[in-house]
Motif scaffolding. Structure first.
Motif, PDB file in Angstrom:
ATOM      1  N   ARG A 665      57.492 -41.262   9.301  1.00 23.13           N
ATOM      2  CA  ARG A 665      56.041 -41.050   9.437  1.00 23.13           C
ATOM      3  C   ARG A 665      55.620 -39.641   9.041  1.00 23.13           C
ATOM      4  O   ARG A 665      54.455 -39.404   8.730  1.00 23.13           O
ATOM      5  CB  ARG A 665      55.610 -41.324  10.874  1.00 23.13           C
ATOM      6  N   LYS A 666      56.559 -38.721   9.034  1.00 20.10           N
ATOM      7  CA  LYS A 666      56.240 -37.358   8.629  1.00 20.10           C
ATOM      8  C   LYS A 666      55.882 -37.278   7.145  1.00 20.10           C
ATOM      9  O   LYS A 666      55.263 -36.316   6.693  1.00 20.10           O
ATOM     10  CB  LYS A 666      57.434 -36.429   8.914  1.00 20.10           C
ATOM     11  N   PHE A 667      56.292 -38.297   6.399  1.00 19.15           N
ATOM     12  CA  PHE A 667      55.994 -38.328   4.962  1.00 19.15           C
ATOM     13  C   PHE A 667      54.813 -39.241   4.647  1.00 19.15           C
ATOM     14  O   PHE A 667      54.464 -39.412   3.481  1.00 19.15           O
ATOM     15  CB  PHE A 667      57.223 -38.817   4.182  1.00 19.15           C
ATOM     16  N   ALA A 668      54.222 -39.839   5.686  1.00 17.58           N
ATOM     17  CA  ALA A 668      53.233 -40.899   5.464  1.00 17.58           C
ATOM     18  C   ALA A 668      52.051 -40.421   4.634  1.00 17.58           C
ATOM     19  O   ALA A 668      51.638 -41.079   3.676  1.00 17.58           O
ATOM     20  CB  ALA A 668      52.756 -41.461   6.801  1.00 17.58           C
ATOM     21  N   ALA A 669      51.480 -39.253   4.997  1.00 17.41           N
ATOM     22  CA  ALA A 669      50.290 -38.777   4.284  1.00 17.41           C
ATOM     23  C   ALA A 669      50.595 -38.506   2.820  1.00 17.41           C
ATOM     24  O   ALA A 669      49.874 -38.970   1.919  1.00 17.41           O
ATOM     25  CB  ALA A 669      49.748 -37.515   4.953  1.00 17.41           C
ATOM     26  N   GLU A 670      51.675 -37.753   2.569  1.00 23.76           N
ATOM     27  CA  GLU A 670      52.046 -37.452   1.179  1.00 23.76           C
ATOM     28  C   GLU A 670      52.443 -38.713   0.423  1.00 23.76           C
ATOM     29  O   GLU A 670      52.157 -38.861  -0.759  1.00 23.76           O
ATOM     30  CB  GLU A 670      53.199 -36.433   1.149  1.00 23.76           C
ATOM     31  N   GLN A 671      53.116 -39.656   1.138  1.00 26.01           N
ATOM     32  CA  GLN A 671      53.524 -40.905   0.505  1.00 26.01           C
ATOM     33  C   GLN A 671      52.314 -41.706   0.070  1.00 26.01           C
ATOM     34  O   GLN A 671      52.283 -42.278  -1.033  1.00 26.01           O
ATOM     35  CB  GLN A 671      54.371 -41.724   1.482  1.00 26.01           C
ATOM     36  N   ARG A 672      51.299 -41.764   0.942  1.00 24.16           N
ATOM     37  CA  ARG A 672      50.077 -42.491   0.579  1.00 24.16           C
ATOM     38  C   ARG A 672      49.396 -41.850  -0.615  1.00 24.16           C
ATOM     39  O   ARG A 672      48.948 -42.535  -1.542  1.00 24.16           O
ATOM     40  CB  ARG A 672      49.115 -42.531   1.776  1.00 24.16           C
ATOM     41  N   ILE A 673      49.299 -40.516  -0.591  1.00 19.96           N
ATOM     42  CA  ILE A 673      48.662 -39.811  -1.698  1.00 19.96           C
ATOM     43  C   ILE A 673      49.438 -40.043  -2.988  1.00 19.96           C
ATOM     44  O   ILE A 673      48.851 -40.291  -4.054  1.00 19.96           O
ATOM     45  CB  ILE A 673      48.562 -38.304  -1.398  1.00 19.96           C
ATOM     46  N   GLY A 674      50.764 -39.972  -2.901  1.00 19.38           N
ATOM     47  CA  GLY A 674      51.591 -40.200  -4.090  1.00 19.38           C
ATOM     48  C   GLY A 674      51.449 -41.603  -4.633  1.00 19.38           C
ATOM     49  O   GLY A 674      51.346 -41.812  -5.844  1.00 19.38           O
ATOM     50  N   THR A 675      51.425 -42.598  -3.728  1.00 17.76           N
ATOM     51  CA  THR A 675      51.286 -43.996  -4.160  1.00 17.76           C
ATOM     52  C   THR A 675      49.920 -44.233  -4.795  1.00 17.76           C
ATOM     53  O   THR A 675      49.813 -44.865  -5.857  1.00 17.76           O
ATOM     54  CB  THR A 675      51.480 -44.941  -2.961  1.00 17.76           C
ATOM     55  N   LEU A 676      48.869 -43.735  -4.146  1.00 20.11           N
ATOM     56  CA  LEU A 676      47.517 -43.902  -4.696  1.00 20.11           C
ATOM     57  C   LEU A 676      47.397 -43.193  -6.037  1.00 20.11           C
ATOM     58  O   LEU A 676      46.811 -43.728  -6.985  1.00 20.11           O
ATOM     59  CB  LEU A 676      46.479 -43.358  -3.719  1.00 20.11           C
ATOM     60  N   SER A 677      47.965 -41.991  -6.133  1.00 21.11           N
ATOM     61  CA  SER A 677      47.931 -41.267  -7.411  1.00 21.11           C
ATOM     62  C   SER A 677      48.648 -42.055  -8.494  1.00 21.11           C
ATOM     63  O   SER A 677      48.190 -42.110  -9.647  1.00 21.11           O
ATOM     64  CB  SER A 677      48.582 -39.883  -7.254  1.00 21.11           C
ATOM     65  N   GLY A 678      49.777 -42.666  -8.122  1.00 22.94           N
ATOM     66  CA  GLY A 678      50.518 -43.474  -9.087  1.00 22.94           C
ATOM     67  C   GLY A 678      49.719 -44.662  -9.585  1.00 22.94           C
ATOM     68  O   GLY A 678      49.720 -44.977 -10.776  1.00 22.94           O
TER      69      GLY A 678
END
Length: 799
Positions: A665-678
């Motif tokens: 969950r510590k990566f959740a925000a960056e993961q969401r941003i990365g996925t949306l950016s992708g």
């Protein structure tokens, strides 16, 4: 006249269905992305708009300096509340202490549910703008009262009237339900406040809080304020800045600075570095705003390129219209009307795309955005959006097509000119510059996330679970539970801790040791643990030894991490005595018995903090840490653990969390941003390829005769493919060399925010360039090979 323009526009669109489909499809995708991003940005910017007094609400924050490093956060000492109330009360309508509860549960008869809630002072209902549906708005007057959200009341009581009923909190306190309020909206800081209990109850049932009433050094509390109408946020914040330092000399060495963080900044601008506000989620608002604008621009470029590329086919039409008296302005209006019609069609297609994808987007972005069908503001903005897009997409083609000279056109001497294709080439370069930059940015974001994910964390998180132990029922039963868990075969090790493995809940200072530098201001992460902690977590002891139950002296022992060794400036800390500097209640001296490897307990993007793991001799634990038996499945182990738990605590809901899930969950925000950016990057590339596909198709159509002649003279399919492809490939190569330095500059600046960050490597940029060129070749090749394989006899016979 406008009706006539639309009729002509419709006929042109219908006549050229292929190009119209590409135009409408490209614009629809671009507009859909822009609308979704717009809805996301609106949701971000309207966070906490539920409060009609938002501009007057703030949270009290504090900055303190430790050895030249300034730390900032919302933790404050308890005596600050009466100090502000008595000394500066004229500035505040409300001063409210609050504390979120974690993993607590509510019980009514045989029904138990776990919900998050809040301890707050009596003004909370007014402060939070609660909509009371049943009971009293002033429902926190009595110390043993509780107010419930409607969903919580329904889950706990069903159809029974909850008002006046008695419920138990964590099987400890009896509370009387005084009011039911509508659930606070999702897009809100307090949305997880499913119940509210009086602050006085919190203080009365915790001795450590009673002992903190005059303790300026215990920064364990939170306070929210609402200013009076005529008060200025910045002025009040400046006025109270030195209140703690002025009232308590003992904390002056840390230079405490008290200030107000406005509610408007809680969600978007809550990041601080060295005492300075440096933004927060607002960077993502700007990022996606820029992405949305560029994706729409890419779609508009497609329209411009295809419209101007077909200029020779529209030249006679323009010549005839001008020769019978049409003015340039009338032609511009006509071509803009075509643009408007295409954009209008695209907008309705975009609405369908948005409607169908919104649920998936919400799940991905962790939002609850609803399509604003009934919002007049949305439709008003949509009209402006359509007009703006139509003007952006259609202005250049309209000006270009309306500029043809009728004499040249009608004589048949009109030719597009040597540099007529230059604007189209520039636009293609712009398209792929944006696309390549997006590719590089997305790859670097994912690289940074993976870099942090692959960082050694210092312990084994696989097969490790945590069970919250917030009820008094757990006191005195640790050894019994450990014995039963181990005997069950589902657990191979168990330890207790005062905080979860993936968080630091307490920081301590005010200690001294031999060799401590003069004026050194220490700050240690503090966790109280049972002797089995390092063994259960598989935390390696690199110096000294672990705790031992067989050694009574270990009850005053400490394990420290490797970072703490460097921080304290010692070479061999084992055996070192640690003393409390509190003159009134110093407590017994403690001894360092061992050094353990650094363990990541906070952000994986930050350096590990200096930490002490102290023998828990008072039973101050909040969690069971259980290492599952690796020889059995996780489901089997959990079922057995739950059975043992229920045998001992039948009234308490069994809750647990896998530590690897907590860490993820510590990566959740960056993961969401990365996925949306992708996703947005993929759509940007798709839009660019649609335009490239249309241009290639048109060029192949224009050069049909030339291709036929070349084939008759012996040209191969490869020769024809090379002729049609090389010009486009050159443009993409140029765009790559423009995109790379831009992307490097932007992403290098973004990475500076992370102390633990990936190093930018050349292959990331090379991969993006090769990917863009490969996509270009594939896109162009379809039409090029199709044109090359046509029968030359047919193409030469047809005019």
């Amino acid at each position: 006249m406008f009706k006539n323009y639309l009729k002509i526009a419709w006929r042109n669109l219908w006549k050229n269905k292929g190009y119209s489909t590409i135009n409408v499809g490209g614009l629809a995708l671009g507009m859909a992305v822009t609308i979704i991003i717009g809805l996301w940005i609106h949701d971000e910017l309207t966070h906490n708009n539920y409060f009609n007094n938002k501009s007057k609400i703030a949270q009290v924050w504090q900055s303190q300096t430790f050895n030249g490093n300034v730390g900032t956060g919302p933790a404050i000492p308890l005596p600050l509340e009466p100090a502000l109330r008595d000394g500066y009360g004229d500035n505040f309508k409300h001063l409210m202490m609050a504390s979120w509860t974690q993993d607590s549960y509510l019980k009514y008869k045989d029904n138990s549910i776990s919900r998050p809630g809040n301890y707050m002072q009596s003004m909370a209902p007014e402060f939070l703008n609660l909509e009371i549906v049943k009971g009293e708005k002033d429902g926190l007057r009595e110390i043993n009262s509780i107010m419930l959200s409607k969903s919580t009341a329904d889950a706990l009581f069903g159809k029974e009237d909850p008002i006046g009923k008695t419920i138990k909190l964590s099987n400890q306190y009896d509370l009387s339900v005084t009011a039911i309020y509508n659930d606070i909206p999702f897009n809100n800081t307090f949305n997880d406040t499913d119940y509210i209990i009086p602050w006085d109850n919190y203080v009365a049932n915790r001795d450590w809080i009673k002992n903190s009433l005059d303790n300026w050094g215990n920064n364990s509390f939170q306070m929210f304020v609402q200013l009076v109408d005529n008060a200025n946020m910045k002025s009040v914040s400046q006025t109270i800045r030195n209140v703690k330092k002025d009232l308590n000399e003992d904390t002056a060495e840390f230079n405490p600075q008290i200030f107000l963080l406005p509610m408007e900044d809680w969600f978007l601008r809550s990041n601080f570095q060295n005492g300075e506000q440096v933004g927060g989620r607002i960077k993502y608002v700007w990022l996606f705003g820029i992405i949305g604008a560029f994706v729409l621009l890419l779609a508009c470029i497609n329209f411009m390129n295809l419209s101007t590329a077909r200029s020779e086919k529209r030249a006679k039409e323009v010549g005839i219209r001008k020769s019978i008296g049409s003015q340039k302005g009338q032609l511009i209006y006509q071509f803009l009307s075509e643009s408007f019609l295409v954009v209008l069609f695209a907008f309705f297609v975009a609405l369908i795309i948005v409607f169908l994808s919104l649920n998936g987007f919400n799940e991905l972005a962790r939002k609850e955005i609803l399509f604003p069908w009934e919002n007049p503001n949305f439709w008003g903005i949509s009209i402006l959006f359509i007009l703006f897009t139509a003007l952006l997409a259609g202005s250049y083609p309209a000006l270009y097509l309306s500029s043809f000279r009728p004499v040249d056109v009608l004589k048949g001497t009109f030719k597009a000119g040597k540099y007529a294709g230059l604007p189209r080439k520039i636009l293609v370069i712009l398209q792929f510059t944006v696309s390549v930059a997006f590719i590089i940015g997305t790859v670097i974001v994912m690289q940074q996330i993976n870099h942090a994910k692959n960082r050694p964390i210092g312990y084994d998180r696989e097969g490790l679970i945590q069970v919250p132990t917030w009820s008094a029922d757990f006191n005195g039963k640790t050894d019994v539970m450990r014995e039963q868990f181990l005997k069950s075969g589902a657990v191979i090790a168990m330890a207790t801790s005062s905080s979860p493995t993936t968080q630091i809940w307490s920081n301590r200072s005010g200690y001294t040791w031999e060799g401590k530098p003069e004026g050194f201001q220490e700050d240690f992460a503090w966790t109280e643990v049972s002797p089995e902690y390092a063994q259960t977590l598989d935390l390696k002891v690199v110096q000294g030894r672990d705790f031992s139950k067989d050694m009574a002296s270990d009850s005053l022992g400490i394990l420290i991490n490797q970072t703490a060794v460097k921080y304290m400036g010692v070479e061999n800390p084992v055996g070192m005595v640690i003393r409390d500097t509190d003159e009134e209640d110093p407590g017994p001296a403690m001894k360092i018995i061992g050094v353990v490897e650094d363990m990541i307990a906070q952000s994986p993007y930050e350096p590990v903090k200096q930490a002490w793991y102290v023998y828990d001799r008072h039973g101050n634990f909040s969690y069971y840490n259980l290492r599952l038996n690796p020889k059995q499945s996780a489901n089997q182990n959990i079922a057995i653990i739950e059975r043992v738990f229920k045998d001992n605590f039948p009234a308490i809901p069994f809750q647990y969390d896998f530590v690897d899930d907590q860490y993820a969950r510590k990566f959740a925000a960056e993961q969401r941003i990365g996925t949306l950016s992708g996703i947005f990057t993929a759509l940007a590339i798709l839009i660019s390829c649609l335009g490239l596909f249309g241009l290639t198709s048109f060029v192949a159509e224009q050069r049909t005769k030339e291709i036929g002649v070349r084939k008759v003279l012996g040209a191969s399919v490869f020769n024809v493919w090379n002729m049609l492809s090389k010009d486009f490939l050159k443009l993409v190569v140029i765009s790559c060399f423009i995109a790379v330095p831009i992307a490097y500059y932007v992403m290098n600046g973004w990475l500076q925010e992370y102390p633990y960050r990936v190093i930018l490597k050349w292959w990331i940029f090379a991969l993006a360039m090769l990917g863009a060129m490969a996509v270009t070749v594939l896109t162009v090749s379809f039409q090029a090979i199709k044109a090359a394989k046509q029968n030359p006899v047919k193409s030469l016979r047809t005019e």
